[in-house]
Scaffold this motif. Sequence first.
Motif, PDB file in Angstrom:
ATOM      1  N   PRO A   1       0.831  -1.209   0.000  1.00 25.47           N
ATOM      2  CA  PRO A   1       0.000   0.000   0.000  1.00 25.47           C
ATOM      3  C   PRO A   1       0.869   1.264   0.000  1.00 25.47           C
ATOM      4  O   PRO A   1       1.988   1.259   0.528  1.00 25.47           O
ATOM      5  CB  PRO A   1      -0.779  -0.099   1.320  1.00 25.47           C
ATOM      6  CG  PRO A   1      -0.609  -1.507   1.785  1.00 25.47           C
ATOM      7  CD  PRO A   1       0.682  -1.999   1.211  1.00 25.47           C
ATOM      8  N   ALA A   2       0.367   2.315  -0.614  1.00 22.59           N
ATOM      9  CA  ALA A   2       1.070   3.595  -0.598  1.00 22.59           C
ATOM     10  C   ALA A   2       1.157   4.121   0.832  1.00 22.59           C
ATOM     11  O   ALA A   2       0.302   3.827   1.667  1.00 22.59           O
ATOM     12  CB  ALA A   2       0.337   4.607  -1.477  1.00 22.59           C
ATOM     13  N   ARG A   3       2.212   4.868   1.119  1.00 22.66           N
ATOM     14  CA  ARG A   3       2.340   5.502   2.432  1.00 22.66           C
ATOM     15  C   ARG A   3       2.622   6.985   2.201  1.00 22.66           C
ATOM     16  O   ARG A   3       3.787   7.399   2.070  1.00 22.66           O
ATOM     17  CB  ARG A   3       3.483   4.838   3.211  1.00 22.66           C
ATOM     18  CG  ARG A   3       3.482   5.248   4.657  1.00 22.66           C
ATOM     19  CD  ARG A   3       4.518   4.495   5.478  1.00 22.66           C
ATOM     20  NE  ARG A   3       4.541   5.023   6.824  1.00 22.66           N
ATOM     21  CZ  ARG A   3       5.497   4.829   7.711  1.00 22.66           C
ATOM     22  NH1 ARG A   3       6.528   4.059   7.391  1.00 22.66           N
ATOM     23  NH2 ARG A   3       5.436   5.357   8.904  1.00 22.66           N
ATOM     24  N   PRO A   4       1.559   7.781   2.140  1.00 22.82           N
ATOM     25  CA  PRO A   4       1.735   9.198   1.812  1.00 22.82           C
ATOM     26  C   PRO A   4       2.696   9.883   2.783  1.00 22.82           C
ATOM     27  O   PRO A   4       2.688   9.593   3.988  1.00 22.82           O
ATOM     28  CB  PRO A   4       0.314   9.769   1.942  1.00 22.82           C
ATOM     29  CG  PRO A   4      -0.590   8.584   1.706  1.00 22.82           C
ATOM     30  CD  PRO A   4       0.143   7.415   2.304  1.00 22.82           C
ATOM     31  N   GLY A   5       3.529  10.742   2.250  1.00 24.88           N
ATOM     32  CA  GLY A   5       4.508  11.449   3.073  1.00 24.88           C
ATOM     33  C   GLY A   5       5.831  10.723   3.181  1.00 24.88           C
ATOM     34  O   GLY A   5       6.779  11.237   3.764  1.00 24.88           O
ATOM     35  N   PHE A   6       5.881   9.515   2.614  1.00 28.95           N
ATOM     36  CA  PHE A   6       7.122   8.739   2.658  1.00 28.95           C
ATOM     37  C   PHE A   6       7.562   8.376   1.244  1.00 28.95           C
ATOM     38  O   PHE A   6       6.743   8.263   0.337  1.00 28.95           O
ATOM     39  CB  PHE A   6       6.929   7.454   3.473  1.00 28.95           C
ATOM     40  CG  PHE A   6       6.826   7.699   4.944  1.00 28.95           C
ATOM     41  CD1 PHE A   6       7.917   7.502   5.777  1.00 28.95           C
ATOM     42  CD2 PHE A   6       5.635   8.164   5.503  1.00 28.95           C
ATOM     43  CE1 PHE A   6       7.824   7.743   7.136  1.00 28.95           C
ATOM     44  CE2 PHE A   6       5.541   8.412   6.868  1.00 28.95           C
ATOM     45  CZ  PHE A   6       6.629   8.206   7.690  1.00 28.95           C
ATOM     46  N   GLU A   7       8.843   8.206   1.089  1.00 32.70           N
ATOM     47  CA  GLU A   7       9.376   7.638  -0.137  1.00 32.70           C
ATOM     48  C   GLU A   7       9.777   6.203   0.129  1.00 32.70           C
ATOM     49  O   GLU A   7      10.247   5.861   1.216  1.00 32.70           O
ATOM     50  CB  GLU A   7      10.604   8.431  -0.605  1.00 32.70           C
ATOM     51  CG  GLU A   7      10.248   9.793  -1.146  1.00 32.70           C
ATOM     52  CD  GLU A   7      11.489  10.632  -1.399  1.00 32.70           C
ATOM     53  OE1 GLU A   7      11.692  11.036  -2.540  1.00 32.70           O
ATOM     54  OE2 GLU A   7      12.243  10.897  -0.436  1.00 32.70           O
TER      55      GLU A   7
END
Lengths: 316, 316
Positions: A33-39
């Motif tokens: 899953p995407a983790r907004p705010g992280f690369e």
Amino acid sequence: MIANGEFNFIARHFRPLAGEGSLDLRDDAALIPARPGFELVVSTDTIVENVHFLSDDPAETVSRKLLRVNLSDCAAMGATPFGYFMNVCRPPDRDDRWFESFAAGLAEDQQLFGIHLLGGDTTGIKGPLVLGVTILAWAVAGKAIRRTTAKPGDNVWVTGTIGDAALGLLARRGELPDPDGFLGSRYQLPQPRLGVATAPIVHAGMDISDGLLQDCGHLASESQVNIIIESPLIPLSKQVKAAGADYWPLCLTGGDDYELLLTAPPQNADALRQQAAAAGTDITRIGRVTAGTGEVQLLDANGEAIELAQRGWQHF
Amino acid sequence: MIANGEFNFIARHFRPLAGEGSLDLRDDAALIPARPGFELVVSTDTIVENVHFLSDDPAETVSRKLLRVNLSDCAAMGATPFGYFMNVCRPPDRDDRWFESFAAGLAEDQQLFGIHLLGGDTTGIKGPLVLGVTILAWAVAGKAIRRTTAKPGDNVWVTGTIGDAALGLLARRGELPDPDGFLGSRYQLPQPRLGVATAPIVHAGMDISDGLLQDCGHLASESQVNIIIESPLIPLSKQVKAAGADYWPLCLTGGDDYELLLTAPPQNADALRQQAAAAGTDITRIGRVTAGTGEVQLLDANGEAIELAQRGWQHF
């Protein structure tokens, strides 16, 4: 490319290691899953029998070294690892019992570092055992530590001690005494220095895998600065000191340290020391960054430049 | 683990292939920005000389096959690939010229499939050439196609034709005539069927890499359904038909098809056909999904169950 023999092999040894996103190793891919705010930080390293580990190294340390050389890259990027993919090319002479121990080593380090298996593949090979890991980690967006951002005026730091693994390989080959096993263990089981390299305390960094001097060269070159190393400051273990000064050049050029090479402005020295202490490692200032174009200078105790014959080692 | 020889090798052959997120292959890892609303799909496959390709296969087709077996996994997941990591274990007998062609093959397929190199590593090996790719793709969150979601009442579909690659391997070994080179080319250069498997048109799917019947077994087992295949419906190329019926069992059990095996409700048949046409591939209904516990039944032209001696192939 999954056949029944492979299915059973994976089910026995690797499914118990799988975690979130792996789809239980039953599908064509993993789903993260995407983790907004992280690369997402991704690194991959392959280790080959008789190149990166010895045929008779214990299975547990082979698997843990496989994970740790990759974890070390995460540490260098200031990222927090969460999972990994593994590729196994298995020669006929590695039996199920060997892979039981191999998986036990993975399980131990998974717990230690808070990571889990996400996927991978296995195949046969007529040749050496080949093991690859691709590791996934999260970095706060914009805060990953790069090799390109060392600044003139920074101090140069290394974690741990340098050269243990290079001498450890000699010891493992019977070419050097290793009464307490320390050197050999440093070759077999690197210590990834997670949690030390964080922005903005640290300006730039990388892990030392191909020899301190060569990796200083990479850092200097990528940042377009010069690096001056004061050789008396380089941290050596008591075991390396006991081996004698004849071996020290090898310690600066030999591979497999998996310590961190970092640069930080002088005013961050205390913060960096605290961070290292919290991560359970010593950290030592060994030099400084100056304006330049990618040169590395090694100074002796009198501040005179010294030259080593060989820098690092070649893969081929 | 990067040494100077490796640095130059990477710079020459692979840096021109690198793109966004790769940090120009100069750092310890790649950095992938988050993409809210999407899940990251990650798959990895290793190919080994004389297991998955032949020593004298052209370098360009080896590299393209390496990419395509991984692209096929993305296609199976209904995901859009964007980048890949590559691990190269290079034996001494593979020279620079070979890797020039190898990289040219990568460049060609990068353009064709809209992907770029993100990172990787290279190392020496005393043994066969070992090549790994870990591919990254995006799927709309919650829309990835799984193996677990086939439903009784679904039709079973396959893209392209089945068995070409299994006979192509025989042809490449000189054990079967291949006058127009079609069979050999199907072994050397799979066609990843990107864009065909999308939710909600498709319920479940996977790529066929280990033989149609064995992979039907995996799909049936993961979805806890039965699958009934009507053998006269299985699409065979004219070259496979010309080889004669003696070879057809091998076509259903041999590996390396890299076609898609999909299930979809009957009312989605037209939409699925249109999707396949848009993606440039035929798609054929070969059977149906029934309630069950993971069995596969193969029916002959009279609707009688038939048994094949061997299902798929084993990696070890």
